[in-house]
Write a protein that holds these residues in place. Structure first.
Motif, PDB file in Angstrom:
ATOM      1  N   ALA A  53       6.659  15.371   8.423  1.00 22.71           N
ATOM      2  CA  ALA A  53       6.639  16.827   8.529  1.00 22.71           C
ATOM      3  C   ALA A  53       5.256  17.402   8.867  1.00 22.71           C
ATOM      4  CB  ALA A  53       7.191  17.451   7.246  1.00 22.71           C
ATOM      5  N   PRO A  54       4.166  16.961   8.212  1.00 14.95           N
ATOM      6  CA  PRO A  54       2.861  17.539   8.557  1.00 14.95           C
ATOM      7  C   PRO A  54       2.452  17.303  10.012  1.00 14.95           C
ATOM      8  CG  PRO A  54       2.752  16.428   6.436  1.00 14.95           C
ATOM      9  CD  PRO A  54       4.065  16.063   7.042  1.00 14.95           C
ATOM     10  N   VAL A  55       2.836  16.145  10.569  1.00 13.38           N
ATOM     11  CA  VAL A  55       2.515  15.874  11.974  1.00 13.38           C
ATOM     12  C   VAL A  55       3.358  16.765  12.879  1.00 13.38           C
ATOM     13  CG1 VAL A  55       2.435  14.086  13.769  1.00 13.38           C
ATOM     14  CG2 VAL A  55       1.861  13.510  11.397  1.00 13.38           C
ATOM     15  N   VAL A  68       0.846  -1.188   0.000  1.00  8.33           N
ATOM     16  CA  VAL A  68       0.000   0.000   0.000  1.00  8.33           C
ATOM     17  C   VAL A  68       0.883   1.241   0.000  1.00  8.33           C
ATOM     18  CG1 VAL A  68      -1.874  -1.149   1.232  1.00  8.33           C
ATOM     19  CG2 VAL A  68      -0.171   0.127   2.529  1.00  8.33           C
ATOM     20  N   THR A  69       0.356   2.296  -0.578  1.00  6.08           N
ATOM     21  CA  THR A  69       1.002   3.609  -0.500  1.00  6.08           C
ATOM     22  C   THR A  69       0.142   4.482   0.409  1.00  6.08           C
ATOM     23  OG1 THR A  69      -0.211   4.312  -2.475  1.00  6.08           O
ATOM     24  CG2 THR A  69       1.995   3.405  -2.805  1.00  6.08           C
ATOM     25  N   VAL A  70       0.626   5.684   0.686  1.00  4.95           N
ATOM     26  CA  VAL A  70      -0.133   6.611   1.515  1.00  4.95           C
ATOM     27  C   VAL A  70      -0.470   7.825   0.677  1.00  4.95           C
ATOM     28  CG1 VAL A  70      -0.105   8.101   3.547  1.00  4.95           C
ATOM     29  CG2 VAL A  70       0.886   5.802   3.668  1.00  4.95           C
ATOM     30  N   ALA A  71      -1.765   8.150   0.613  1.00  6.57           N
ATOM     31  CA  ALA A  71      -2.217   9.322  -0.140  1.00  6.57           C
ATOM     32  C   ALA A  71      -3.132  10.138   0.759  1.00  6.57           C
ATOM     33  CB  ALA A  71      -2.968   8.902  -1.405  1.00  6.57           C
ATOM     34  N   GLY A  72      -2.780  11.410   0.958  1.00  5.67           N
ATOM     35  CA  GLY A  72      -3.615  12.254   1.793  1.00  5.67           C
ATOM     36  C   GLY A  72      -3.721  11.760   3.221  1.00  5.67           C
ATOM     37  N   ALA A  73      -2.639  11.218   3.752  1.00  2.00           N
ATOM     38  CA  ALA A  73      -2.548  10.753   5.151  1.00  2.00           C
ATOM     39  C   ALA A  73      -3.332   9.469   5.419  1.00  2.00           C
ATOM     40  CB  ALA A  73      -3.001  11.846   6.124  1.00  2.00           C
ATOM     41  N   GLN A  74      -3.756   8.774   4.358  1.00  2.00           N
ATOM     42  CA  GLN A  74      -4.456   7.509   4.527  1.00  2.00           C
ATOM     43  C   GLN A  74      -3.819   6.448   3.633  1.00  2.00           C
ATOM     44  OE1 GLN A  74      -6.227   7.325   7.128  1.00  2.00           O
ATOM     45  NE2 GLN A  74      -8.387   7.584   6.652  1.00  2.00           N
ATOM     46  N   PHE A  81     -16.846  24.648   8.308  1.00  2.00           N
ATOM     47  CA  PHE A  81     -15.666  23.827   8.027  1.00  2.00           C
ATOM     48  C   PHE A  81     -16.014  22.736   7.021  1.00  2.00           C
ATOM     49  CE2 PHE A  81     -12.850  20.257   8.786  1.00  2.00           C
ATOM     50  CZ  PHE A  81     -11.614  20.814   9.094  1.00  2.00           C
ATOM     51  N   ALA A  82     -17.134  22.055   7.231  1.00  2.00           N
ATOM     52  CA  ALA A  82     -17.526  20.926   6.374  1.00  2.00           C
ATOM     53  C   ALA A  82     -17.763  21.362   4.942  1.00  2.00           C
ATOM     54  CB  ALA A  82     -18.781  20.259   6.936  1.00  2.00           C
ATOM     55  N   ALA A  83     -18.279  22.558   4.755  1.00  2.00           N
ATOM     56  CA  ALA A  83     -18.592  23.034   3.404  1.00  2.00           C
ATOM     57  C   ALA A  83     -17.354  23.150   2.531  1.00  2.00           C
ATOM     58  CB  ALA A  83     -19.309  24.379   3.475  1.00  2.00           C
ATOM     59  N   ARG A  84     -16.165  23.136   3.127  1.00  2.00           N
ATOM     60  CA  ARG A  84     -14.918  23.219   2.361  1.00  2.00           C
ATOM     61  C   ARG A  84     -14.537  21.900   1.703  1.00  2.00           C
ATOM     62  NH1 ARG A  84     -11.063  24.732   7.011  1.00  2.00           N
ATOM     63  NH2 ARG A  84      -9.525  24.080   5.468  1.00  2.00           N
ATOM     64  N   ALA A  85     -15.194  20.814   2.044  1.00  2.00           N
ATOM     65  CA  ALA A  85     -14.815  19.494   1.527  1.00  2.00           C
ATOM     66  C   ALA A  85     -14.870  19.460   0.006  1.00  2.00           C
ATOM     67  CB  ALA A  85     -15.719  18.414   2.111  1.00  2.00           C
ATOM     68  N   VAL A  86     -13.822  18.930  -0.606  1.00  2.00           N
ATOM     69  CA  VAL A  86     -13.770  18.841  -2.070  1.00  2.00           C
ATOM     70  C   VAL A  86     -13.623  17.397  -2.541  1.00  2.00           C
ATOM     71  CG1 VAL A  86     -12.855  21.174  -2.347  1.00  2.00           C
ATOM     72  CG2 VAL A  86     -11.271  19.255  -2.120  1.00  2.00           C
ATOM     73  N   SER A  87     -13.983  16.446  -1.679  1.00  2.00           N
ATOM     74  CA  SER A  87     -13.931  15.038  -2.057  1.00  2.00           C
ATOM     75  C   SER A  87     -14.738  14.241  -1.046  1.00  2.00           C
ATOM     76  CB  SER A  87     -12.488  14.517  -2.077  1.00  2.00           C
ATOM     77  OG  SER A  87     -11.956  14.516  -0.760  1.00  2.00           O
ATOM     78  N   GLU A  88     -15.069  13.010  -1.414  1.00  2.00           N
ATOM     79  CA  GLU A  88     -15.724  12.124  -0.457  1.00  2.00           C
ATOM     80  C   GLU A  88     -14.810  11.874   0.734  1.00  2.00           C
ATOM     81  OE1 GLU A  88     -17.663   7.623  -0.159  1.00  2.00           O
ATOM     82  OE2 GLU A  88     -16.367   8.144  -1.854  1.00  2.00           O
ATOM     83  N   THR A  89     -13.495  11.739   0.481  1.00  2.00           N
ATOM     84  CA  THR A  89     -12.536  11.511   1.563  1.00  2.00           C
ATOM     85  C   THR A  89     -12.622  12.630   2.595  1.00  2.00           C
ATOM     86  OG1 THR A  89     -11.022  10.322   0.091  1.00  2.00           O
ATOM     87  CG2 THR A  89     -10.091  11.234   2.124  1.00  2.00           C
ATOM     88  N   GLU A  90     -12.691  13.882   2.134  1.00  2.00           N
ATOM     89  CA  GLU A  90     -12.754  14.999   3.065  1.00  2.00           C
ATOM     90  C   GLU A  90     -14.095  15.048   3.794  1.00  2.00           C
ATOM     91  OE1 GLU A  90     -11.554  18.758   1.501  1.00  2.00           O
ATOM     92  OE2 GLU A  90      -9.534  18.072   1.038  1.00  2.00           O
ATOM     93  N   LYS A 110      -4.499  17.835   2.191  1.00  2.00           N
ATOM     94  CA  LYS A 110      -3.572  18.030   1.082  1.00  2.00           C
ATOM     95  C   LYS A 110      -4.182  17.484  -0.210  1.00  2.00           C
ATOM     96  CE  LYS A 110       1.065  16.704  -0.487  1.00  2.00           C
ATOM     97  NZ  LYS A 110       2.286  15.916  -0.171  1.00  2.00           N
ATOM     98  N   PRO A 111      -4.127  18.267  -1.310  1.00  2.00           N
ATOM     99  CA  PRO A 111      -4.733  17.797  -2.568  1.00  2.00           C
ATOM    100  C   PRO A 111      -4.099  16.497  -3.062  1.00  2.00           C
ATOM    101  CG  PRO A 111      -4.181  20.141  -2.685  1.00  2.00           C
ATOM    102  CD  PRO A 111      -3.538  19.612  -1.430  1.00  2.00           C
ATOM    103  N   VAL A 112      -4.917  15.543  -3.410  1.00  2.00           N
ATOM    104  CA  VAL A 112      -4.461  14.274  -3.988  1.00  2.00           C
ATOM    105  C   VAL A 112      -5.444  13.875  -5.083  1.00  2.00           C
ATOM    106  CG1 VAL A 112      -3.249  13.412  -1.939  1.00  2.00           C
ATOM    107  CG2 VAL A 112      -5.706  12.998  -2.187  1.00  2.00           C
TER     108      VAL A 112
END
Length: 430
Positions: A383-385, A58-64, A321-330, A173-175
């Protein structure tokens, strides 16, 4: 200054510079995220089944962690264990629909649906079986609902013209979107009962009628069209469908049940009333409801999660805050953050306030403790953490971070050294 003194000074500067560089290099000696295995994040039952396998790496994308699912019905990326559970649970629906599509009853009904045009408000749809998503794009809305749609459109124009609906940056982070997912489809109403049929099929198959699984959404649209315009009954014989293995969250189950039973525009009215009872109304609510990533199912889950927290301050900030979501993940990140904080408030200490803070949602207790939700499967020391842990705006008499998955030992040590207390593996405790 003598020549010897100049030489010694140069040597001292060189040593000092080297030490500074070494210290910086040490401080930036973060953990890598390579060589991660699917088995580190999910049980074996999710990684291989009658309809699928999951790649070992597995890889990590957007902290998941990003799981690659391979099946005779398609290939999907699942971002995080929650999405892995959902995608794997959806595979049984493909098997059932595949069986039905080969039956004489379906073939005859599909032929009738293609041949028979459907009249709606003076217009004809000549091939409803080829139309997926929201058939007719809302043509033929019941009269009692037309006014509400028109009102929302006027509000949308007014909000834009007034310039009071600024665009915020996305939460994470955009992915790139995961393989196999689709862009959200706008859902206006229930023309002529087509969406009733779609929701009935989804309920019988135990899947979300508003899934972002592109292939499954198309299948639901196709079968709803055959039922709607042909003669195929929704109660056609289906085999046993495996129940989905969602997180043990009563809120998610209630939101899915409402999505099955209620037209989307009525779900919006119900959620609007719930938010108004919390003291949240106006532009923030309209902005959230225009965000198609918050499907009726996810929208309801968010509203119910906020409602479950009781009368605490700041719930309106979470809607913004929620209205900023730009994906199902967010969107799911927001919902799971609120659920983690609600769980803390019920089982550990009541929260007095909740707020959005940059890319996290935080709660505060009456005695000043700060509780930050991190609904992530994997938190290494990266770094982000590090940047999160040093943020000046996250202060409290105690500072806790709630992680749904697991933090590495290094991340736990570094967070503790910077004044944070860590509670992880919380998804398993739900």
């Amino acid at each position: 200054m003598s020549r010897i003194m100049r030489i010694n000074l140069c040597r001292l500067l060189a040593v000092t510079t080297a030490l500074a560089v070494a210290a910086t290099a040490f401080a930036q000696n973060y953990e890598t995220m390579g060589n991660l295995k699917a088995g580190d994040f999910a049980p074996a039952a999710l990684l291989k089944g009658p309809f699928h396998t999951v790649d070992e790496n597995v890889t990590v994308a957007g902290a998941q962690p990003d799981f690659m699912i391979r099946s005779p019905y398609g290939t999907w990326e699942a971002r995080g264990q929650e999405m892995l559970v959902i995608r794997v649970s959806e595979l049984a629906a493909f098997e059932q629909l595949d069986k039905v599509s080969k039956s004489n009853e379906f073939i005859n009904s599909a032929g009738s649906a293609v041949a028979a045009p459907v009249k709606a408000v003076g217009e004809f749809v000549t091939s409803p079986v080829q139309t997926t998503g929201n058939l007719l794009s809302g043509i033929g809305l019941m009269a009692s609902r037309v006014g509400r749609v028109a009102e929302q459109s006027v509000n949308r124009v007014g909000d834009t013209v007034a310039g009071n609906a600024p665009a915020d940056k996305q939460i994470l982070k955009p992915v790139p979107p995961p393989l196999g997912t689709m862009a959200p489809r706008s859902i206006i109403g229930d023309p002529l009962g087509y969406n009733d049929q779609r929701r009935e099929w989804a309920q019988r198959l135990k899947v979300d009628p508003y899934t972002f699984n592109g292939a499954l959404s198309d299948k639901l649209g196709q079968f709803a069209s055959v039922t709607f315009a042909g003669s195929l009954p929704v109660n056609v014989a289906l085999g046993a469908v495996i129940a989905p293995l969602y997180y043990a969250q009563e809120i998610n189950a209630q939101a899915t049940l409402e999505a099955y039973q209620t037209p989307p525009i009525d779900i919006g009215k119900r959620n609007e009333a719930r938010l108004k009872a919390m003291g949240i109304e106006g532009l923030p609510v309209r902005t959230l409801f225009r965000n198609d990533y918050f499907t009726p199912t996810l929208q309801t889950a968010l509203v119910l999660a906020l409602e479950s927290m009781g009368n605490i301050a700041g719930r309106g900030e979470v809607i913004v805050f929620a209205a900023r979501a730009v994906s199902e993940t967010e969107a799911r990140y927001v919902n799971n953050s609120v659920m983690l904080l609600a769980q803390y408030s019920r089982t550990v200490a009541p929260l007095a306030k909740i707020r959005g803070a940059g890319n996290v949602i935080a709660g505060e207790t009456a005695d000043g403790k700060l509780i930050v939700a991190a609904p992530l499967d994997y938190v290494p020391w990266v770094a982000p953490v590090d940047e999160f842990a040093r943020r000046a705006d996250l202060k409290g008499s105690e500072r806790w971070v709630l992680i749904s998955g697991k933090a590495t030992e290094r991340a736990r040590q570094e967070l503790t050294a910077l004044g944070w207390r860590v509670s992880d593996n919380l998804a398993a405790a739900k």
